[in-house]
Motif scaffolding. Structure first.
Motif, PDB file in Angstrom:
ATOM      1  N   ALA A 250      -6.051  -1.647   0.801  1.00 21.32           N
ATOM      2  CA  ALA A 250      -5.477  -0.309   0.904  1.00 21.32           C
ATOM      3  C   ALA A 250      -4.880   0.121  -0.431  1.00 21.32           C
ATOM      4  O   ALA A 250      -5.060   1.268  -0.874  1.00 21.32           O
ATOM      5  N   LEU A 251      -4.162  -0.793  -1.080  1.00 20.01           N
ATOM      6  CA  LEU A 251      -3.585  -0.464  -2.378  1.00 20.01           C
ATOM      7  C   LEU A 251      -4.683  -0.111  -3.374  1.00 20.01           C
ATOM      8  O   LEU A 251      -4.573   0.881  -4.124  1.00 20.01           O
TER       9      LEU A 251
ATOM     10  N   ASN B 181      -6.617   4.598   5.424  1.00 21.66           N
ATOM     11  CA  ASN B 181      -5.914   3.428   4.898  1.00 21.66           C
ATOM     12  C   ASN B 181      -5.015   2.830   5.970  1.00 21.66           C
ATOM     13  O   ASN B 181      -4.393   3.559   6.758  1.00 21.66           O
ATOM     14  N   LEU B 182      -4.941   1.496   5.947  1.00 25.52           N
ATOM     15  CA  LEU B 182      -4.198   0.756   6.958  1.00 25.52           C
ATOM     16  C   LEU B 182      -3.088  -0.076   6.322  1.00 25.52           C
ATOM     17  O   LEU B 182      -3.311  -0.757   5.319  1.00 25.52           O
ATOM     18  N   SER B 183      -1.891   0.032   6.862  1.00 25.61           N
ATOM     19  CA  SER B 183      -0.767  -0.893   6.623  1.00 25.61           C
ATOM     20  C   SER B 183       0.021  -0.677   5.335  1.00 25.61           C
ATOM     21  O   SER B 183       1.229  -0.911   5.325  1.00 25.61           O
ATOM     22  N   VAL B 184      -0.602  -0.282   4.240  1.00 15.14           N
ATOM     23  CA  VAL B 184       0.116  -0.169   2.966  1.00 15.14           C
ATOM     24  C   VAL B 184       0.130   1.280   2.499  1.00 15.14           C
ATOM     25  O   VAL B 184      -0.930   1.866   2.228  1.00 15.14           O
ATOM     26  N   VAL B 185       1.325   1.863   2.416  1.00 12.55           N
ATOM     27  CA  VAL B 185       1.457   3.256   1.994  1.00 12.55           C
ATOM     28  C   VAL B 185       1.218   3.378   0.491  1.00 12.55           C
ATOM     29  O   VAL B 185       1.273   2.388  -0.252  1.00 12.55           O
TER      30      VAL B 185
ATOM     31  N   PHE C 292       5.753  10.720   1.726  1.00  9.45           N
ATOM     32  CA  PHE C 292       4.331  10.368   1.819  1.00  9.45           C
ATOM     33  C   PHE C 292       3.462  11.629   1.701  1.00  9.45           C
ATOM     34  O   PHE C 292       2.496  11.669   0.930  1.00  9.45           O
ATOM     35  N   LYS C 293       3.817  12.656   2.441  1.00 10.08           N
ATOM     36  CA  LYS C 293       3.056  13.913   2.412  1.00 10.08           C
ATOM     37  C   LYS C 293       3.164  14.591   1.051  1.00 10.08           C
ATOM     38  O   LYS C 293       2.207  15.234   0.581  1.00 10.08           O
ATOM     39  N   ARG C 294       4.268  14.419   0.382  1.00  8.73           N
ATOM     40  CA  ARG C 294       4.437  14.973  -0.971  1.00  8.73           C
ATOM     41  C   ARG C 294       3.457  14.326  -1.942  1.00  8.73           C
ATOM     42  O   ARG C 294       2.817  15.009  -2.755  1.00  8.73           O
TER      43      ARG C 294
END
Length: 319
Positions: free
Chosen positions: A106-107, A125-129, A280-282
């Protein structure tokens, strides 16, 4: 597993193993630690049956892909160089691909979308923002200050040390410990004490992981070792420095994000606030949906394989 094809492709100066199945738009699946292409076995079959070409590599250092010996050969630039080369191979003529990532995958998917948005159609993407970067902060020392010296990312830093301990514990036990441990808890690995259980303690597998699955992962990590995988962690600080020119950049790719409410990454400092209070949305303005799956831990693509396949299909089918 029937019909999954395997081959070696030359990308960015290394030999990369890929598993693939199906015909149609390409979905690139990127695994995490301690995983392999095999972590996507359910999604490969499901998405191929729905009209996509599923392509899942072993990332550099993992499985049947080359593992360069130098620690610094595992920066985000090296890995993304591999992935761009792979995209050029499986989707020539500047065709855009779909991407799905989990954990380290994801990263790397975030970085791939940041560096080469011209090649990406949409992302799940899963698990990692997405983790904003740009300062020269020592992230490992920050983790050490917060969690202590025995926190797993801190224990992974010294080359050879954790590999020697894992060799004593045994690869099969290491694989089982990681796949059964990653819930809302944190992983601590005190020196010489392994995962905190007495040797030869039976480990009950979750319903989604069979002894046959464990055997596959064990065979590959026995052959390759853990050093390549550990080198991703050993480049965390260097990656942070290298990414300084992208400070303040946004991910401009349509995105869906999925995480389990028992996932350790969901409980890291600041993550829930980042997800739910606008950060996150930013940073990912085309973030269309965030899914919090209840009662689910870290290995979400394996533990909730059918649900994840449906989430992927429902999102990508819009494009």
């Amino acid at each position: 597993m029937d019909g999954i094809q395997h081959r070696i492709v030359k990308v960015n100066g290394i030999n990369m193993h890929i598993a693939e199945k199906g015909q149609g738009p390409v979905i690139l699946f990127l695994h995490g630690f301690p995983e392999l292409w095999y972590s996507w076995r359910h999604q490969i079959t499901a998405l191929a049956s729905l009209g996509y070409r599923a392509v899942a590599p072993d990332l550099r250092g993992f499985g049947d892909t080359d593992a360069p010996p130098e620690v610094t050969s595992y920066t985000c630039f090296h890995v993304i160089g591999d992935l761009v080369g792979l995209i050029d191979t499986v989707a020539p003529s500047d065709e855009k691909v779909f991407v799905v990532g989990h954990d380290w995958g994801a990263l790397m998917a975030w970085f791939l979308c940041l560096f080469r948005p011209d090649r990406i159609k949409a992302l799940v993407n899963l698990s990692v923002v997405f983790n904003p970067f740009g300062s020269n902060d020592n992230l490992i020392e920050a983790l050490r200050a917060y969690y202590g010296d025995n926190y797993y990312m801190c224990r992974f830093q010294k080359p050879g040390e954790i590999e020697a301990e894992f060799a004593q514990i045994g690869t099969e036990t290491v694989i089982k410990e990681f796949f059964t441990f990653w819930t809302g808890d944190r992983i601590f690995l005190p020196k010489g004490k392994g995962f905190g259980r007495p040797p030869n303690t039976p480990i009950a597998l979750p319903s989604w992981l069979s002894e046959e699955d464990v055997k596959y992962f064990t065979t590959k990590f026995d052959k390759k070792g853990f050093t390549g995988a550990m080198n991703y962690y050993r480049n965390i600080n260097l990656n942070h420095e290298l990414l300084a020119p992208w400070a303040g950049s946004q991910i401009q790719i349509p995105t869906k994000f999925i995480i389990g409410d028992l996932d350790m990454t969901y409980h890291m400092p600041g993550v829930q606030e980042y997800i739910h209070k606008g950060g996150f949305k930013r940073d990912v303005p085309l973030l269309e949906k965030v899914v919090i799956m209840e009662g689910v831990g870290h290995f979400i693509n394996q533990g909730k394989s059918n649900e994840i396949s449906k989430h992927i299909y429902d999102f990508f089918n819009k494009f």
